[in-house]
Design a protein around this motif. Structure first.
Motif, PDB file in Angstrom:
ATOM      1  N   SER A   1       0.834  -1.205   0.000  1.00 36.19           N
ATOM      2  CA  SER A   1       0.000   0.000   0.000  1.00 36.19           C
ATOM      3  C   SER A   1       0.869   1.255   0.000  1.00 36.19           C
ATOM      4  N   GLU A   2       0.272   2.350  -0.470  1.00 31.01           N
ATOM      5  CA  GLU A   2       0.959   3.640  -0.436  1.00 31.01           C
ATOM      6  C   GLU A   2       1.335   3.966   1.004  1.00 31.01           C
ATOM      7  N   ARG A   3       2.496   4.548   1.190  1.00 30.48           N
ATOM      8  CA  ARG A   3       2.989   4.855   2.535  1.00 30.48           C
ATOM      9  C   ARG A   3       2.465   6.207   3.007  1.00 30.48           C
ATOM     10  N   VAL A   4       1.155   6.266   3.132  1.00 26.29           N
ATOM     11  CA  VAL A   4       0.458   7.477   3.561  1.00 26.29           C
ATOM     12  C   VAL A   4      -0.691   7.066   4.473  1.00 26.29           C
ATOM     13  N   ILE A   5      -0.848   7.799   5.561  1.00 25.70           N
ATOM     14  CA  ILE A   5      -2.013   7.632   6.429  1.00 25.70           C
ATOM     15  C   ILE A   5      -2.868   8.868   6.259  1.00 25.70           C
ATOM     16  N   LEU A   6      -4.123   8.658   5.886  1.00 24.48           N
ATOM     17  CA  LEU A   6      -5.070   9.757   5.698  1.00 24.48           C
ATOM     18  C   LEU A   6      -6.145   9.645   6.762  1.00 24.48           C
ATOM     19  N   LEU A   7      -6.163  10.630   7.683  1.00 29.89           N
ATOM     20  CA  LEU A   7      -7.135  10.660   8.773  1.00 29.89           C
ATOM     21  C   LEU A   7      -8.152  11.757   8.535  1.00 29.89           C
ATOM     22  N   GLU A   8      -9.356  11.545   9.044  1.00 31.64           N
ATOM     23  CA  GLU A   8     -10.433  12.533   8.966  1.00 31.64           C
ATOM     24  C   GLU A   8     -11.177  12.547  10.300  1.00 31.64           C
ATOM     25  N   SER A   9     -11.606  13.727  10.716  1.00 30.28           N
ATOM     26  CA  SER A   9     -12.464  13.860  11.889  1.00 30.28           C
ATOM     27  C   SER A   9     -13.182  15.190  11.834  1.00 30.28           C
ATOM     28  N   GLY A  10     -14.483  15.155  11.926  1.00 29.47           N
ATOM     29  CA  GLY A  10     -15.275  16.378  11.999  1.00 29.47           C
ATOM     30  C   GLY A  10     -15.039  17.365  10.879  1.00 29.47           C
ATOM     31  N   GLY A  11     -14.749  16.889   9.679  1.00 30.20           N
ATOM     32  CA  GLY A  11     -14.531  17.767   8.539  1.00 30.20           C
ATOM     33  C   GLY A  11     -13.087  18.156   8.312  1.00 30.20           C
ATOM     34  N   GLU A  12     -12.203  17.812   9.222  1.00 26.67           N
ATOM     35  CA  GLU A  12     -10.765  18.069   9.056  1.00 26.67           C
ATOM     36  C   GLU A  12     -10.089  16.803   8.542  1.00 26.67           C
TER      37      GLU A  12
ATOM     38  N   GLU B   1      -6.061  15.035   7.448  1.00 25.67           N
ATOM     39  CA  GLU B   1      -4.603  15.161   7.491  1.00 25.67           C
ATOM     40  C   GLU B   1      -4.002  13.976   6.745  1.00 25.67           C
ATOM     41  N   ARG B   2      -3.083  14.296   5.874  1.00 24.30           N
ATOM     42  CA  ARG B   2      -2.362  13.278   5.100  1.00 24.30           C
ATOM     43  C   ARG B   2      -0.947  13.217   5.668  1.00 24.30           C
ATOM     44  N   MET B   3      -0.565  12.054   6.193  1.00 25.23           N
ATOM     45  CA  MET B   3       0.725  11.893   6.853  1.00 25.23           C
ATOM     46  C   MET B   3       1.603  10.895   6.107  1.00 25.23           C
ATOM     47  N   ARG B   4       2.818  11.305   5.820  1.00 22.54           N
ATOM     48  CA  ARG B   4       3.779  10.364   5.248  1.00 22.54           C
ATOM     49  C   ARG B   4       4.091   9.323   6.310  1.00 22.54           C
ATOM     50  N   ALA B   5       4.171   8.068   5.896  1.00 20.69           N
ATOM     51  CA  ALA B   5       4.350   6.979   6.848  1.00 20.69           C
ATOM     52  C   ALA B   5       5.492   6.060   6.428  1.00 20.69           C
ATOM     53  N   THR B   6       5.976   5.324   7.372  1.00 19.78           N
ATOM     54  CA  THR B   6       6.901   4.237   7.093  1.00 19.78           C
ATOM     55  C   THR B   6       6.117   2.939   7.200  1.00 19.78           C
ATOM     56  N   ALA B   7       6.587   1.912   6.512  1.00 17.35           N
ATOM     57  CA  ALA B   7       5.893   0.624   6.521  1.00 17.35           C
ATOM     58  C   ALA B   7       6.856  -0.468   6.957  1.00 17.35           C
ATOM     59  N   GLU B   8       6.308  -1.417   7.684  1.00 17.58           N
ATOM     60  CA  GLU B   8       7.066  -2.615   8.016  1.00 17.58           C
ATOM     61  C   GLU B   8       6.101  -3.789   8.058  1.00 17.58           C
ATOM     62  N   PRO B   9       6.594  -4.990   7.793  1.00 14.73           N
ATOM     63  CA  PRO B   9       5.697  -6.148   7.811  1.00 14.73           C
ATOM     64  C   PRO B   9       5.055  -6.314   9.193  1.00 14.73           C
ATOM     65  N   SER B  10       3.766  -6.597   9.205  1.00 18.20           N
ATOM     66  CA  SER B  10       3.070  -6.829  10.464  1.00 18.20           C
ATOM     67  C   SER B  10       3.376  -8.236  10.961  1.00 18.20           C
ATOM     68  N   GLU B  11       3.655  -8.344  12.243  1.00 19.62           N
ATOM     69  CA  GLU B  11       3.909  -9.655  12.839  1.00 19.62           C
ATOM     70  C   GLU B  11       2.623 -10.333  13.285  1.00 19.62           C
TER      71      GLU B  11
ATOM     72  N   TRP C   1     -14.868  10.957  17.148  1.00 15.39           N
ATOM     73  CA  TRP C   1     -14.771   9.922  16.107  1.00 15.39           C
ATOM     74  C   TRP C   1     -13.622  10.250  15.153  1.00 15.39           C
ATOM     75  N   LEU C   2     -13.149   9.196  14.503  1.00 17.45           N
ATOM     76  CA  LEU C   2     -12.024   9.302  13.591  1.00 17.45           C
ATOM     77  C   LEU C   2     -12.288   8.383  12.408  1.00 17.45           C
ATOM     78  N   ALA C   3     -11.877   8.796  11.229  1.00 20.89           N
ATOM     79  CA  ALA C   3     -11.985   7.945  10.039  1.00 20.89           C
ATOM     80  C   ALA C   3     -10.605   7.807   9.418  1.00 20.89           C
ATOM     81  N   VAL C   4     -10.361   6.631   8.851  1.00 22.02           N
ATOM     82  CA  VAL C   4      -9.126   6.346   8.126  1.00 22.02           C
ATOM     83  C   VAL C   4      -9.514   6.018   6.693  1.00 22.02           C
ATOM     84  N   TRP C   5      -8.836   6.653   5.755  1.00 23.08           N
ATOM     85  CA  TRP C   5      -9.040   6.360   4.332  1.00 23.08           C
ATOM     86  C   TRP C   5      -7.992   5.347   3.914  1.00 23.08           C
ATOM     87  N   GLU C   6      -8.447   4.252   3.299  1.00 23.95           N
ATOM     88  CA  GLU C   6      -7.542   3.209   2.834  1.00 23.95           C
ATOM     89  C   GLU C   6      -7.951   2.790   1.440  1.00 23.95           C
TER      90      GLU C   6
END
Length: 109
Positions: A30-41, A43-53, A79-84
């Motif tokens: 997946s793209e190394r970005v976390i996109l969060l949403e809450s109450g109309g706001e 934020e797009r955050m650059r992320a690092t990725a590693e294999p999940s154990e 509340w919080l939403a994550v776009w994936e």
């Protein structure tokens, strides 16, 4: 999901650090970005990725300032939403826990 280890977004901070660590499990590649949403706001955050154990796929990790508008809205609405991969996954507070987001972010600083 009740009584499961299926955690779709996790937030953490050290008291007074003024930063929030965000963890999101995603499919491998997946793209190394976390996109969060809450109450109309949002934020797009650059992320690092590693294999999940624990799960199939990867775990994305990002660190951001706790005073970002998306976190401030999360503190007020609970509340919080994550776009994936173009899909929005919203997470509402359990009854009686609406104040926990505000308390968490107050503790972060």
């Amino acid at each position: 999901m009740a009584d499961s280890d299926d955690i779709r977004v996790s937030l953490d901070c050290t008291d007074g650090s003024r930063t929030v660590q965000v963890f999101v499990p995603v499919p491998t590649g997946s793209e190394r970005v976390i996109l969060l949403e809450s109450g109309g706001e949002t934020e797009r955050m650059r992320a690092t990725a590693e294999p999940s154990e624990l799960l199939d796929g990867d775990l994305l990790f990002a660190e951001a300032r706790s005073d970002l508008p998306v976190f401030q809205r999360f503190a007020s609405v609970g509340w919080l939403a994550v776009w994936e991969q173009g899909e929005r996954h919203a997470y509402a507070p359990h009854p009686g826990s609406q104040d926990l987001a505000r308390r968490f972010l107050t503790r972060c600083g």
